[in-house]
Write a protein that holds these residues in place. Structure first.
Motif, PDB file in Angstrom:
ATOM      1  N   LEU A  23       0.814  -1.205   0.091  1.00  0.00           N
ATOM      2  CA  LEU A  23       0.030  -0.014   0.006  1.00  0.00           C
ATOM      3  C   LEU A  23       1.019   1.320  -0.047  1.00  0.00           C
ATOM      4  CD1 LEU A  23      -2.609  -0.921   2.957  1.00  0.00           C
ATOM      5  CD2 LEU A  23      -2.903  -0.925   0.422  1.00  0.00           C
ATOM      6  N   VAL A  24       0.401   2.231  -0.872  1.00  0.00           N
ATOM      7  CA  VAL A  24       1.001   3.491  -0.614  1.00  0.00           C
ATOM      8  C   VAL A  24       0.070   4.694  -0.433  1.00  0.00           C
ATOM      9  CG1 VAL A  24       3.144   3.032  -2.150  1.00  0.00           C
ATOM     10  CG2 VAL A  24       0.877   4.060  -3.037  1.00  0.00           C
ATOM     11  N   GLY A  25       0.207   5.554   0.383  1.00  0.00           N
ATOM     12  CA  GLY A  25      -0.809   6.436   0.633  1.00  0.00           C
ATOM     13  C   GLY A  25      -0.345   7.843   0.999  1.00  0.00           C
ATOM     14  N   ALA A  26      -1.263   8.590   1.596  1.00  0.00           N
ATOM     15  CA  ALA A  26      -0.775   9.900   1.941  1.00  0.00           C
ATOM     16  C   ALA A  26      -1.506  10.591   2.986  1.00  0.00           C
ATOM     17  CB  ALA A  26      -1.182  11.030   0.731  1.00  0.00           C
ATOM     18  N   THR A  27      -1.134  11.513   3.712  1.00  0.00           N
ATOM     19  CA  THR A  27      -1.773  12.134   5.027  1.00  0.00           C
ATOM     20  C   THR A  27      -1.695  13.642   5.026  1.00  0.00           C
ATOM     21  OG1 THR A  27      -0.736  10.052   6.411  1.00  0.00           O
ATOM     22  CG2 THR A  27      -1.359  12.184   7.505  1.00  0.00           C
ATOM     23  N   ALA A  28      -2.779  14.221   5.194  1.00  0.00           N
ATOM     24  CA  ALA A  28      -2.816  15.612   5.369  1.00  0.00           C
ATOM     25  C   ALA A  28      -3.018  15.900   6.830  1.00  0.00           C
ATOM     26  CB  ALA A  28      -3.952  16.207   4.605  1.00  0.00           C
ATOM     27  N   ASP A  59       5.973  16.430  11.142  1.00  0.00           N
ATOM     28  CA  ASP A  59       5.113  15.456  10.828  1.00  0.00           C
ATOM     29  C   ASP A  59       4.459  14.722  11.863  1.00  0.00           C
ATOM     30  OD1 ASP A  59       5.539  15.872   8.147  1.00  0.00           O
ATOM     31  OD2 ASP A  59       7.483  14.759   8.275  1.00  0.00           O
ATOM     32  N   GLU A  60       4.230  15.452  12.934  1.00  0.00           N
ATOM     33  CA  GLU A  60       3.367  14.916  14.112  1.00  0.00           C
ATOM     34  C   GLU A  60       2.231  15.616  14.519  1.00  0.00           C
ATOM     35  OE1 GLU A  60       4.284  12.260  15.859  1.00  0.00           O
ATOM     36  OE2 GLU A  60       6.151  11.833  14.638  1.00  0.00           O
ATOM     37  N   GLY A  61       1.653  16.479  13.558  1.00  0.00           N
ATOM     38  CA  GLY A  61       0.547  17.340  13.859  1.00  0.00           C
ATOM     39  C   GLY A  61      -0.794  16.445  13.731  1.00  0.00           C
ATOM     40  N   PRO A  62      -1.769  16.999  14.159  1.00  0.00           N
ATOM     41  CA  PRO A  62      -3.268  16.387  13.991  1.00  0.00           C
ATOM     42  C   PRO A  62      -3.434  16.230  12.679  1.00  0.00           C
ATOM     43  CG  PRO A  62      -3.209  18.340  15.814  1.00  0.00           C
ATOM     44  CD  PRO A  62      -1.974  18.678  14.941  1.00  0.00           C
ATOM     45  N   ILE A  63      -3.845  14.906  12.287  1.00  0.00           N
ATOM     46  CA  ILE A  63      -4.087  14.348  11.196  1.00  0.00           C
ATOM     47  C   ILE A  63      -5.575  14.648  10.758  1.00  0.00           C
ATOM     48  CG2 ILE A  63      -4.353  12.184   9.877  1.00  0.00           C
ATOM     49  CD1 ILE A  63      -2.357  11.034  11.502  1.00  0.00           C
ATOM     50  N   ILE A  64      -6.017  15.256   9.507  1.00  0.00           N
ATOM     51  CA  ILE A  64      -7.079  15.803   8.995  1.00  0.00           C
ATOM     52  C   ILE A  64      -7.610  14.527   8.124  1.00  0.00           C
ATOM     53  CG2 ILE A  64      -8.229  17.563   7.841  1.00  0.00           C
ATOM     54  CD1 ILE A  64      -5.773  19.238   8.054  1.00  0.00           C
ATOM     55  N   GLU A  65      -6.684  14.021   7.317  1.00  0.00           N
ATOM     56  CA  GLU A  65      -7.426  12.788   6.429  1.00  0.00           C
ATOM     57  C   GLU A  65      -6.091  12.128   5.601  1.00  0.00           C
ATOM     58  OE1 GLU A  65      -9.597  11.316   5.380  1.00  0.00           O
ATOM     59  OE2 GLU A  65     -10.065  11.475   3.259  1.00  0.00           O
ATOM     60  N   GLN A  66      -6.443  10.803   5.539  1.00  0.00           N
ATOM     61  CA  GLN A  66      -5.293   9.922   5.008  1.00  0.00           C
ATOM     62  C   GLN A  66      -6.355   8.870   3.971  1.00  0.00           C
ATOM     63  OE1 GLN A  66      -4.338   8.179   9.185  1.00  0.00           O
ATOM     64  NE2 GLN A  66      -2.348   8.691   8.329  1.00  0.00           N
ATOM     65  N   ASP A  67      -5.480   8.454   2.912  1.00  0.00           N
ATOM     66  CA  ASP A  67      -5.934   7.606   2.157  1.00  0.00           C
ATOM     67  C   ASP A  67      -4.690   6.604   1.654  1.00  0.00           C
ATOM     68  OD1 ASP A  67      -7.725   6.006   0.748  1.00  0.00           O
ATOM     69  OD2 ASP A  67      -8.481   7.784  -0.530  1.00  0.00           O
ATOM     70  N   VAL A  68      -4.953   5.527   0.906  1.00  0.00           N
ATOM     71  CA  VAL A  68      -4.077   4.522   0.425  1.00  0.00           C
ATOM     72  C   VAL A  68      -4.681   4.108  -0.832  1.00  0.00           C
ATOM     73  CG1 VAL A  68      -3.251   3.887   2.730  1.00  0.00           C
ATOM     74  CG2 VAL A  68      -4.867   2.655   1.853  1.00  0.00           C
ATOM     75  N   VAL A  69      -3.750   3.568  -1.656  1.00  0.00           N
ATOM     76  CA  VAL A  69      -4.022   2.723  -3.144  1.00  0.00           C
ATOM     77  C   VAL A  69      -3.213   1.498  -2.736  1.00  0.00           C
ATOM     78  CG1 VAL A  69      -2.183   4.050  -4.107  1.00  0.00           C
ATOM     79  CG2 VAL A  69      -4.188   2.703  -5.334  1.00  0.00           C
ATOM     80  N   ARG A  70      -3.644   0.374  -3.488  1.00  0.00           N
ATOM     81  CA  ARG A  70      -3.053  -0.905  -3.349  1.00  0.00           C
ATOM     82  C   ARG A  70      -1.988  -0.889  -4.550  1.00  0.00           C
ATOM     83  NH1 ARG A  70      -2.941  -5.435  -0.742  1.00  0.00           N
ATOM     84  NH2 ARG A  70      -4.605  -4.757   0.783  1.00  0.00           N
ATOM     85  N   VAL A  71      -0.734  -1.419  -4.318  1.00  0.00           N
ATOM     86  CA  VAL A  71       0.172  -1.760  -5.269  1.00  0.00           C
ATOM     87  C   VAL A  71       0.818  -3.266  -5.164  1.00  0.00           C
ATOM     88  CG1 VAL A  71       0.875   0.863  -5.247  1.00  0.00           C
ATOM     89  CG2 VAL A  71       2.065  -0.804  -3.665  1.00  0.00           C
ATOM     90  N   THR A  72       1.549  -3.484  -6.123  1.00  0.00           N
ATOM     91  CA  THR A  72       2.287  -4.884  -6.285  1.00  0.00           C
ATOM     92  C   THR A  72       3.548  -4.736  -6.335  1.00  0.00           C
ATOM     93  OG1 THR A  72       2.012  -5.146  -8.715  1.00  0.00           O
ATOM     94  CG2 THR A  72       0.052  -5.350  -7.535  1.00  0.00           C
ATOM     95  N   HIS A  73       4.277  -5.986  -6.374  1.00  0.00           N
ATOM     96  CA  HIS A  73       5.629  -6.075  -6.457  1.00  0.00           C
ATOM     97  C   HIS A  73       6.119  -5.821  -8.047  1.00  0.00           C
ATOM     98  CE1 HIS A  73       3.797  -9.944  -7.814  1.00  0.00           C
ATOM     99  NE2 HIS A  73       4.662  -9.749  -8.690  1.00  0.00           N
ATOM    100  N   GLY A 110       1.404   7.353  -5.777  1.00  0.00           N
ATOM    101  CA  GLY A 110       1.146   8.276  -4.688  1.00  0.00           C
ATOM    102  C   GLY A 110       0.716   9.632  -4.944  1.00  0.00           C
ATOM    103  N   ALA A 111       1.085  10.289  -6.231  1.00  0.00           N
ATOM    104  CA  ALA A 111       0.752  11.645  -6.568  1.00  0.00           C
ATOM    105  C   ALA A 111      -0.649  11.629  -6.535  1.00  0.00           C
ATOM    106  CB  ALA A 111       1.605  12.137  -7.780  1.00  0.00           C
ATOM    107  N   ASP A 112      -1.456  10.786  -7.176  1.00  0.00           N
ATOM    108  CA  ASP A 112      -2.814  10.620  -7.135  1.00  0.00           C
ATOM    109  C   ASP A 112      -3.598  10.892  -5.727  1.00  0.00           C
ATOM    110  OD1 ASP A 112      -2.922  10.760  -9.953  1.00  0.00           O
ATOM    111  OD2 ASP A 112      -3.157   8.452 -10.190  1.00  0.00           O
TER     112      ASP A 112
END
Length: 303
Positions: free
Chosen positions: A234-239, A247-261, A272-274
């Motif tokens: 999985l790769v993802g992003a955190t706002a 990078d320890e501040g209160p989290i607003i939103e997160q999401d992930v996308v599945r990837v493979t080998h 990840g950019a998406d």
């Protein structure tokens, strides 16, 4: 004898020209107690305000903290706001509450900080032009000139402020000059510079950052190469909101996308950019619409 009639097109225009009443948001936070919801809604209903949405949450596990977001509409909103604030001040003392009340017809002013990576920056500008982000973009500030023409093509002021090595202190001084009394919050759209605690305090407005991972993994340079080396699935992003702890501040939103080998590091970066674009745009939208309440190092998000 001829009877005057209103032309059909004029009649239709008269019906459709009536604009809806202006809207306001009310955010409440404080100690939970019986009767708070009834008291707040009474303040609004007594002034003929029409409540459009009402979200609330009580955290009983932490001494009963109460959170509420209300959006209401009413004719003559601007004239009514001082009286509503007076009533809410009395309510706040009775129930030990804090609140913010905002006319939503006045969009929040935002400055966007960027570096060479432009995917988050251009996505925000495009969404704003399409009417998807109810903000006023005051300026874009970048430590590289690469995106200047694209930004100005959106009609947004662009300022190139180098911020490397010895120039960092001078850059922060220039930032503060540009931002003073001009913005309500800041978005770091892949701005690849660390902000000092003193600088964050002097800015004095919320700062939203997008991090290229599902925090706290892969902090630092080359995150997708590191992800490839670790064989992630999985790769993802955190706002999150920026604090003086990296990078320890209160989290607003997160999401992930599945990837493979089979995905290369470049493919991981593209995917990840998406995710980064989507996560950051949602975080900015929710902040702009007063849907996020900060509580210590957590957030209550009425999305």
């Amino acid at each position: 004898m001829t009877t005057a009639r209103t032309a059909p097109s004029t009649a239709r225009q008269m019906k459709t020209d009536k604009s809806p009443p202006p809207q306001a948001s009310l955010i409440v936070k404080g100690s939970d107690a019986t009767g708070i919801v009834a008291a707040i809604t009474s303040v609004l209903s007594e002034r003929a305000a029409n409540i459009l949405s009402l979200d609330q949450y009580s955290d009983r596990s932490h001494n009963g903290t109460f959170f509420q977001r209300a959006v209401f509409e009413m004719n003559g909103l601007s004239a009514a706001l001082p009286g509503i604030r007076t009533a809410l001040d009395d309510l706040a003392q009775t129930y030990s509450l804090g609140y913010t009340l905002r006319d939503m017809s006045v969009p929040k002013r935002v400055a966007i900080f960027a570096s060479k990576s432009d995917h988050c920056l251009l996505d925000l500008l495009w969404r704003h032009r399409q009417g998807q982000l109810p903000v006023s973009i005051a300026m874009v500030i970048s430590n590289h000139p690469d995106t200047a023409e694209e930004v100005r093509g959106f009609g947004i002021p662009f300022f190139h402020v180098p911020s490397m090595g010895p120039a960092k202190l001078a850059a922060e001084t220039e930032h503060l000059r540009l931002l003073k009394d001009n913005v309500d919050f800041i978005v770091l759209a892949r701005y690849m510079q660390i902000l000092s605690g003193e600088y964050i305090e002097r800015i004095g407005v919320p700062i939203i950052n997008i991090h290229h991972s599902f925090l706290p993994a892969f902090i630092g340079a080359g995150p997708y190469a590191k992800a490839k080396e670790r064989g992630v699935k999985l790769v993802g992003a955190t706002a999150h909101y920026v604090t003086d702890e990296l990078d320890e501040g209160p989290i607003i939103e997160q999401d992930v996308v599945r990837v493979t080998h089979a995905d290369t590091a470049a493919e991981l970066a593209r995917r990840g950019a998406d995710v980064e674009r989507a996560v950051l745009s949602r975080a900015v939208l929710w902040h702009a619409e007063d849907r996020v309440i900060r509580h210590g190092n957590q957030t209550i998000v009425f999305a």
